[in-house]
Design an enzyme around this catalytic site. Structure first.
Site, PDB file in Angstrom:
ATOM      1  N   GLY A  57      27.697  11.105 -54.448  1.00 36.91           N
ATOM      2  CA  GLY A  57      27.218   9.884 -55.073  1.00 36.91           C
ATOM      3  C   GLY A  57      27.623   9.815 -56.526  1.00 36.91           C
ATOM      4  O   GLY A  57      28.657  10.364 -56.924  1.00 36.91           O
ATOM      5  N   SER A  58      26.808   9.185 -57.336  1.00 36.72           N
ATOM      6  CA  SER A  58      27.163   8.938 -58.731  1.00 36.72           C
ATOM      7  C   SER A  58      27.019  10.198 -59.572  1.00 36.72           C
ATOM      8  O   SER A  58      26.209  11.085 -59.280  1.00 36.72           O
ATOM      9  CB  SER A  58      26.277   7.835 -59.307  1.00 36.72           C
ATOM     10  OG  SER A  58      24.949   8.291 -59.485  1.00 36.72           O
ATOM     11  N   THR A  59      27.800  10.248 -60.641  1.00 40.60           N
ATOM     12  CA  THR A  59      27.734  11.380 -61.562  1.00 40.60           C
ATOM     13  C   THR A  59      26.366  11.476 -62.220  1.00 40.60           C
ATOM     14  O   THR A  59      25.828  12.577 -62.414  1.00 40.60           O
ATOM     15  CB  THR A  59      28.834  11.246 -62.627  1.00 40.60           C
ATOM     16  OG1 THR A  59      30.113  11.302 -61.979  1.00 40.60           O
ATOM     17  CG2 THR A  59      28.756  12.360 -63.656  1.00 40.60           C
ATOM     18  N   GLU A  60      25.782  10.348 -62.550  1.00 32.72           N
ATOM     19  CA  GLU A  60      24.467  10.332 -63.198  1.00 32.72           C
ATOM     20  C   GLU A  60      23.416  11.021 -62.338  1.00 32.72           C
ATOM     21  O   GLU A  60      22.653  11.871 -62.816  1.00 32.72           O
ATOM     22  CB  GLU A  60      24.051   8.889 -63.491  1.00 32.72           C
ATOM     23  CG  GLU A  60      22.693   8.755 -64.145  1.00 32.72           C
ATOM     24  CD  GLU A  60      22.263   7.304 -64.329  1.00 32.72           C
ATOM     25  OE1 GLU A  60      21.209   7.084 -64.948  1.00 32.72           O
ATOM     26  OE2 GLU A  60      22.974   6.400 -63.849  1.00 32.72           O
ATOM     27  N   GLU A  89      33.868   4.363 -64.139  1.00 28.95           N
ATOM     28  CA  GLU A  89      34.060   4.080 -62.714  1.00 28.95           C
ATOM     29  C   GLU A  89      33.426   2.738 -62.362  1.00 28.95           C
ATOM     30  O   GLU A  89      32.240   2.518 -62.607  1.00 28.95           O
ATOM     31  CB  GLU A  89      33.433   5.183 -61.866  1.00 28.95           C
ATOM     32  CG  GLU A  89      33.689   5.001 -60.378  1.00 28.95           C
ATOM     33  CD  GLU A  89      33.068   6.094 -59.536  1.00 28.95           C
ATOM     34  OE1 GLU A  89      33.706   6.530 -58.572  1.00 28.95           O
ATOM     35  OE2 GLU A  89      31.926   6.514 -59.850  1.00 28.95           O
ATOM     36  N   GLU A 130      29.730  16.115 -54.976  1.00 28.07           N
ATOM     37  CA  GLU A 130      30.966  15.334 -54.932  1.00 28.07           C
ATOM     38  C   GLU A 130      30.638  13.998 -55.565  1.00 28.07           C
ATOM     39  O   GLU A 130      29.941  13.172 -54.975  1.00 28.07           O
ATOM     40  CB  GLU A 130      31.462  15.183 -53.487  1.00 28.07           C
ATOM     41  CG  GLU A 130      32.916  14.775 -53.394  1.00 28.07           C
ATOM     42  CD  GLU A 130      33.099  13.273 -53.253  1.00 28.07           C
ATOM     43  OE1 GLU A 130      33.348  12.633 -54.313  1.00 28.07           O
ATOM     44  OE2 GLU A 130      32.974  12.756 -52.145  1.00 28.07           O
ATOM     45  N   LYS A 149      19.726  12.436 -45.678  1.00 28.19           N
ATOM     46  CA  LYS A 149      19.181  11.213 -46.259  1.00 28.19           C
ATOM     47  C   LYS A 149      20.336  10.233 -46.493  1.00 28.19           C
ATOM     48  O   LYS A 149      21.089  10.357 -47.442  1.00 28.19           O
ATOM     49  CB  LYS A 149      18.486  11.522 -47.587  1.00 28.19           C
ATOM     50  CG  LYS A 149      17.364  10.526 -47.947  1.00 28.19           C
ATOM     51  CD  LYS A 149      17.836   9.141 -48.305  1.00 28.19           C
ATOM     52  CE  LYS A 149      18.323   9.049 -49.724  1.00 28.19           C
ATOM     53  NZ  LYS A 149      18.623   7.608 -50.100  1.00 28.19           N
ATOM     54  N   GLY A 182      24.017  13.048 -59.798  1.00 28.46           N
ATOM     55  CA  GLY A 182      24.437  14.431 -59.603  1.00 28.46           C
ATOM     56  C   GLY A 182      23.980  15.340 -60.738  1.00 28.46           C
ATOM     57  O   GLY A 182      23.534  16.475 -60.517  1.00 28.46           O
ATOM     58  N   CYS A 235      35.241   6.947 -53.997  1.00 29.68           N
ATOM     59  CA  CYS A 235      35.088   7.789 -55.184  1.00 29.68           C
ATOM     60  C   CYS A 235      36.434   8.235 -55.733  1.00 29.68           C
ATOM     61  O   CYS A 235      36.582   8.436 -56.942  1.00 29.68           O
ATOM     62  CB  CYS A 235      34.223   9.000 -54.855  1.00 29.68           C
ATOM     63  SG  CYS A 235      34.762   9.929 -53.418  1.00 29.68           S
TER      64      CYS A 235
END
Length: 485
Positions: A239-242, A392, A261, A184, A244, A295
């Site tokens: 992608g973003s920590t949120e 970030e 990651e 995706k 993830g 990142c």
């Protein structure tokens, strides 16, 4: 000495890729219409002009792709490793043959300068397929004493900053190990992934081994939901920590394998004994490469206090020579911000930096009237508590702080919730190695920054995620290990 900007004549890239006006979903080895009946336009962020219309996958479309991958997986897993290797080698060579076209498309859809797409991204894309082709018949040696078997169906969700490279990072090791995939791509940058689908079919990859579903966050959530129900065996997310964290929560207890990651707030540490001009170039590469859409960008600069003023003068002087503008001009150093939404996020952080008392500097330059643009900038006088030092930004914004001793440098560098990468600049090898051992980062670069290789593992700690991609360590996420022989 101040460097005056050098006038450059325009050097536009002449190649334009051959594209369809509309793209469906790549499922079962061919493009198909989405059951959702929906689509969206993907644009060029440098001009705001539409490039193509792309299918917007719904839950039924993602389920269809997963079914195709499940059907194809047993046969692909039983394919002789040497035959799998032949196909991966063929894909790598075809990517090399079409590299100029793919580089242009990557810059058109993502906004990054063509010289970065051409000289950095595409060579690494081919390298990952070449490298993992070599592992296909050597997995028994990679995991000595165990019996590596494919995981099964892998859901892979990739970001918009390195669309084709992230696809290669995910697909190549999965295919080498005998897995099938549902990929995706990000909604703002789907085009190179779709062209990669054409290349995979052209190179003889069996139908259903790789399926590509385009769409927004709902398509990604559909992959996660199917994994939670046991229909997808492994999820890989960049992608973003949120997001993830949300994926990790959804898959907890499901038995599905997961690698993440995520974000970073990476330190770049410059000691007084460093080669300062070399370090300046490393800082430039660390934060303004790909407009800071990286990142592992070196977004926090720590300079030894005794050289702070001299180093910042050198850095500001170097900034004045950066060329911001058309991504398809070979002279461009800093291209367009990926989307209007991301530009708004960056501007919010710029305001926060000034409001909290940091001093902002940006080189004066004219920006195009259309598109999404942000001048490279640095903030000095930054404190560790400032928003721009903690969160970030994912843009061309550098926060500068100082230190007096190596102990203080380590303490300040590690004072973050992230742990993806770090850079150390010094002429003393013992100091460099000591710093590398003490920094909480998955990757530490010494006297360089943002250097990657398919044979080297990459990944982070803490809120930067877990698992590794690349090298032998990256293969382990795509195999199940049996008992000893």
């Amino acid at each position: 000495m101040t460097i005056a900007p050098i006038p450059y004549a325009p050097a536009p890239e002449s190649v334009r890729p051959t594209l369809r006006s509309e793209y469906g979903l790549f499922i079962g080895g061919r493009f198909v219409e989405p059951k959702s009946g929906k689509g969206f336009r993907t644009i060029n962020p440098a001009t705001e002009e539409a490039i193509a219309t792309v299918a917007d996958a719904g839950e039924a479309d993602v389920a269809r792709a997963v079914d195709a991958a499940r059907k194809a997986q047993p046969k692909w897993a039983k394919t002789k490793p040497a035959e799998r290797a032949k196909i991966l080698f063929r894909i790598a060579r075809r990517i090399q043959e079409r590299s100029r076209e793919l580089a242009v498309l990557e810059s058109m859809n993502g906004g990054k300068p063509i010289k970065e797409s051409r000289d950095e991204d595409l060579p690494l894309v081919a390298q990952h397929f070449f490298h993992h082709a070599g592992w296909c018949d050597k997995l028994d040696y990679a995991f000595a004493g165990a019996k590596p078997k494919p995981v099964g169906v892998c859901g892979q969700i990739i970001p918009w900053n390195f669309p084709l490279l992230m696809a290669a990072w995910k697909l190549a090791p999965a295919l080498a190990c005998g897995n099938t995939c549902v990929l995706k791509p990000a909604e703002t940058t789907p085009l190179t992934a779709l062209v990669l689908g054409e290349i995979l079919a052209e190179c003889g990859l069996p139908e259903g081994v790789v399926n590509i579903v385009t769409g927004g966050p709902d398509a990604g959530r559909a992959i996660t939901a199917l994994a939670a129900k046991g229909k997808v065996d492994k999820v890989a997310f960049t992608g973003s920590t949120e997001v993830g964290k949300a994926i990790a929560k959804a898959l907890a207890g499901s038995g599905a394998k997961l690698t993440l990651e995520l974000g970073g707030k990476s330190p770049n540490i410059v000691f007084a004994d460093a080669a300062l001009d070399q370090a300046v170039e490393g800082v430039v590469s660390g934060i303004w490469f790909n407009q800071g859409h990286v990142c592992c960008a070196g977004s926090r600069l720590f300079v030894e206090e005794s050289i702070h003023e001299d180093f910042i003068d050198r850095l500001r002087n170097r900034m004045r020579s950066l060329r911001v503008g058309d991504p398809l001009d070979k002279n461009t150093d800093v291209g367009a911000i990926n989307s209007k939404a991301q530009l708004a996020t960056i501007q919010r952080y710029l305001k926060a930096g000034s409001d909290e008392g940091a001093e902002r500097f940006e080189a004066a330059c004219d920006l195009p009237k259309k598109g999404f643009w942000c001048r490279p900038c640095i903030f000095t006088g930054v404190q560790p508590s400032h928003t721009i030092a903690r969160e970030e930004i994912f843009g061309p914004v550098l926060s500068v702080m100082t230190f007096r001793t190596p102990e203080e440098a380590v303490q300040r560098a590690n004072n973050t919730t992230y742990g993806l990468s770090a850079g150390v600049w010094t002429e003393k090898a013992a100091r460099a190695l000591e710093m590398a051992n003490r920094l909480n980062a998955g990757v530490v670069w010494l006297n360089t920054f943002n250097r990657f290789d398919a044979s080297a593992p990459f990944g982070g700690y803490k809120e930067s995620g877990f698992g590794r991609e690349g090298g032998r360590q990256g293969l382990s996420a795509y195999v199940k290990l049996g008992g000893a022989r």
